[in-house]
Design a protein around this motif. Sequence first.
Motif: not given
Length: 124
Positions: A77-78, A83-87, A92-93
């Motif tokens: 589930d990319v 969304q989790q990493l953005k939160a 984000i590169k």
Amino acid sequence: MKLNAGVITEKLAETKKFYTEVLGFGITFENEFYLLLHTPNKSAEISFLLPNHPTQQLLFHQPFKGQGMYLTIEVEDVDTLYQQLKAKSVAIKIELRDEPWGDRHFAIQDPNGVGIDIVKYSPQ
């Protein structure tokens, strides 16, 4: 045969924090000069080694210079992981995108400069 990629780096503490807190990796083994991490499902490992350590042969002394290496992490589930990493305010590169060949992915970078492509492969 089993592959374990390794990066020679001064940044063991930052690397440990990034892989465990951002990507959910676990610690397989660590000491004062070596860190071995595993993916959350324990299907793969990556290691990190301090440069110029007296226990290591000269071949393993020179540090990684922060360019020319990437890892690919395949996930189911990319979109959710993005969304989790953005939160978590992870930089984000490469923004989440669909490629003409069907893959959906985005990319981040670890503290050593290693690009990490996080991808959901299209069914072939």
